[in-house]
Design an enzyme around this catalytic site. Structure first.
Site: not given
Ligand SMILES: O=P(O)(O)OC[C@H]1O[C@](O)(CO)[C@@H](O)[C@@H]1O
Length: 541
Positions: A204, A210, A264-265, A350, A381, A509
Site C-alpha cells: 500500500k 521488508e 491493509g488488512r 491489528e 494432535h 518499524k
C-alpha cells in the site's frame, strides 16, 4: 452511569446465573436448544451457537449492548464515507470494493465506485492476459509462475485466499514471499525459472522495509539472468503510492492502484487480490466479491438473532469482557483454510488490539483477544489437550463444509465426524461416573480405576460455535471473510476503539529502520549503546 455502563453491569451480574450452568443439563432440559441458538443464511451457511454459556437473557442483554453502543449508526457513517479512521483522517470503505455502497458515493471529491470499476477493468484485463499468455514474459512466452512480494495485509489476505481456493486454480502457479529473512525469497526462487516468472510488488505504502528489500532482491535475480531490459515485462505493482512505484522502475501501465480508504488488512478485495485473480480468473474473483456483498447485506438487514456477524461479535464480547477469556481459537476443519487463523490474527488483533478509545481516553475494559488456531484434525494432535482439560477456558470457533470441494475416498466424512466429536466433547465432557464405568469395563482393577478417574474426567461446559457452510467456493470464502470483518467492526464500536489504524506497529518499524544502517556498517551511530554492543557480540559469533 451511562446506559451502556448499566448494560455492562447487568451482564456482569448475569454471569452469576451461570454458577451452576452446564451445557449437558441445558441440552437435556431444552430439546430445542439447537433451534433456539442457531441461525442460517441463504440456505448455505449455518451458525450453531448452542454450545455456549448463554441463555435468552444473555442474548437480550448483548443485543441491548450492541444497539446502545451505536453499531448501526457507526456502520451508516462508514458506508457514507465519514472519516471514521479519525487518527489518520481516512474513510473506511473496503466494503465499496465489493459493491456495498451507493453507486454515487463521493469521497474527497472523487466518485469512488467509478474509480473502483476503472481499476478493476484494468486488473481483470491484466489477469486474463497473464492467464492466456497475451501478456507475456520478455521472451514472448507465457508466464508459468507469479510471485507476490508483500507483507501483512499485502500478503496474508491474498495468500490465505489463494490457498483456500486451490481447487479453482486454472492459471499460472502463485507464490508468496513476505519475510525479510532472505531464506523466504531464496527458497522460493530456487524452484523458479526467471524467464517464466512474473513478480507482483504489493505494498500500500510502497515503503515497507521488508517488501522493498525483497523486491530489490527479486530484481537483482531477474536482471542477473535476463538483463535490465526484462524488468518492465516481469514486474507489476499494487499500491497507493505512484511516485515510489515509478522510482522503483515499474511503469504506470503496470501499476494497479487502490486508495487510502482501504486498510491493509481489508485490502484483499482491491488490487491486492491480483494474485487471486490470476490464479482463479476474473469470474471466480467476481463470485468472491459477490459472496462478501451478500454478507454485508445480511449484516445490515438481518435482525440480531439471525445476524451471524452480530451474534459472533456478541459472544466474543461476552467471553472477553464478562468471563475474562483472553484468547479465541479458530479451528477450520478444512485443510485449505490452513492460513485462515493467520489472516484473522491480523484482521482482529491489528484492528482491535488497542488501549485507547477514538477520543484518546483509556479503554474501560479489555479489548481484542489473542486469535490463534490451526486446521483440524492436525490441531487435535497438538493443542486440543489444553482446550479440553487445561486450566483456561478458550472459546472455540469451528468451521466445516458440508461437502468437500473435490471428490475424496470418504475422508470428508471422517473430517466431519472429528469436528462434531470435538464440539460435543468440549460441551458435554465426561463425568467421573462415566470415566469409572469405562475403566471398569476395560478390566482395570479397583485401585487402577481410582487412580485414573481424575485424569479421565473432562469438565466439559467449554464454549464453542460452529460455522457450517455448504462448500468452500470463492463465493463462500467471500462470505466468511466479510463475516469476520463485520464481527471485528461491531466489537471495535462496542469497545469504542478505532479499528482502522495500527500505530502499535510503528515503533518497531522505526527502530528497525534506525538500527539497520548500524547493523549493516557496524558503526555505532546514535542508537541505543546497549543494543549496539549486543549486535557487536552477535556479529563476532
Ligand atoms: O502494504 P504495506 O504498506 O507494505 O504495509 C504492509 C502492512 O504493514 C502494516 O502497516 C503493519 O504490519 C500493516 O497494517 C500492513 O498491512
Amino acid at each position: 452511569m451511562s446506559s451502556l455502563e448499566v448494560i455492562w453491569s447487568d451482564l456482569i451480574r448475569h454471569r452469576q446465573d451461570f454458577a451452576n450452568f452446564h451445557m449437558r443439563e441445558a441440552f437435556a432440559q431444552d430439546p430445542n436448544r439447537f433451534d433456539r441458538y442457531s441461525t442460517e443464511m441463504d440456505g448455505c451457511l449455518t451458525l450453531d451457537y448452542s454450545r455456549n454459556r448463554i441463555d435468552q437473557k444473555t442474548m437480550m442483554l448483548l443485543e441491548n449492548l450492541i444497539t446502545r453502543a451505536g453499531v448501526a449508526e457507526r456502520y451508516a457513517q462508514m458506508k457514507s464515507g465519514v472519516a471514521i479512521n479519525n487518527t489518520e483522517g481516512r474513510s473506511v470503505l473496503h466494503i465499496a470494493l465489493r459493491g456495498s455502497v451507493d453507486e454515487d458515493l463521493v469521497v474527497d471529491g472523487q466518485p469512488i465506485v467509478a474509480d473502483i470499476n476503472a481499476v478493476k477493468t484494468r486488473l481483470y484485463a491484466f489477469a486474463k492476459g497473464v492467464r492466456d499468455g497475451s501478456i507475456a514474459a520478455h521472451d514472448g512466452q507465457p508466464f508459468t509462475d507469479v510471485v507476490n512480494i508483500g507483507i501483512g495485509g499485502s500478503d496474508l489476505g491474498p495468500h490465505m485466499v489463494a490457498r483456500a481456493l486451490a481447487a479453482y486454480h486454472d492459471g499460472p502457479r502463485v507464490h508468496f514471499v513476505s519475510n525479510v529473512d532472505g531464506a523466504h525469497m531464496g527458497d522460493t526462487l530456487k524452484t523458479l525459472d526467471p524467464a517464466r516468472t512474473l513478480f507482483l510488488v504489493a505494498s500500500k505504502t510502497f515503503t515497507t522495509q521488508e517488501t522493498m528489500t525483497n523486491a530489490r532482491a527479486a530484481k537483482l535475480w531477474l536482471v542477473a539472468a535476463l538483463g535490465e531490459a526484462a524488468v518492465g515485462d516481469h514486474f507489476a505493482a499494487l499500491s497507493t503510492n505512484k511516485d515510489a512505484v515509478e522510482a522503483f522502475g515499474i511503469g504506470a501501465d503496470r501499476m494497479f492502484e487502490f486508495w487510502d480508504w482501504v486498510g491493509g488488512r481489508y485490502s484483499v478485495w482491491s488490487a491486492i487480490g491480483l494474485p487471486v485473480m490470476i490464479a482463479i480468473g476474473p469470474d471466480g474473483f467476481e463470485s468472491f466479491l459477490a459472496g462478501a456483498r451478500s454478507m454485508d447485506s445480511h449484516f445490515e438487514t438481518a435482525p440480531f438473532r439471525r445476524n451471524i456477524p452480530m451474534l459472533m461479535a456478541a459472544l466474543g464480547l461476552w467471553y472477553r469482557n464478562i468471563w475474562a477469556c483472553s484468547s479465541v481459537a479458530v479451528l477450520p476443519y478444512d485443510q485449505r483454510l490452513e492460513y485462515f487463523a493467520d489472516f484473522l490474527q491480523q484482521l482482529d488483533m491489528e484492528s482491535n488490539g488497542k488501549s485507547v478509545r477514538t477520543d484518546g481516553s483509556k479503554v474501560l475494559r479489555p479489548t481484542g483477544p489473542v486469535i490463534w488456531g490451526a486446521a483440524g484434525t492436525n490441531g487435535q494432535h497438538a493443542f486440543y489437550q489444553e482446550l479440553h482439560q487445561g486450566s483456561d477456558i478458550t472459546p472455540c470457533e469451528f468451521l466445516i463444509a458440508a461437502k468437500p470441494t473435490d471428490a475424496d475416498a470418504g475422508q470428508h466424512d471422517l473430517l466431519l465426524a472429528n469436528c462434531l466429536a470435538q464440539v460435543e466433547a468440549l460441551a458435554l465432557g465426561r463425568t467421573a461416573e462415566e470415566a469409572k464405568a469405562q475403566l471398569e469395563a476395560s478390566g482395570k482393577s479397583a485401585q487402577e480405576v481410582a487412580a485414573l478417574v481424575p485424569h479421565k474426567v473432562f469438565a466439559g461446559n467449554r464454549p464453542s460455535s460452529l460455522l457450517f457452510y455448504d462448500k468452500l467456493t470463492p463465493e463462500m470464502l467471500g462470505r466468511l471473510i466479510a463475516l469476520y470483518e463485520q464481527k471485528v467492526f461491531v466489537q471495535g464500536v462496542v469497545w469504542g476503539v478505532n479499528s482502522y489504524d495500527q500505530w502499535g506497529v510503528e515503533l518497531g518499524k522505526e527502530l528497525a529502520s534506525k538500527l539497520a544502517p548500524a547493523v549493516q556498517s557496524g558503526d555505532r551511530g546514535d542508537g541505543d549503546p546497549a543494543i549496539l554492543d549486543r549486535l557487536k557480540a552477535y556479529r563476532a559469533l
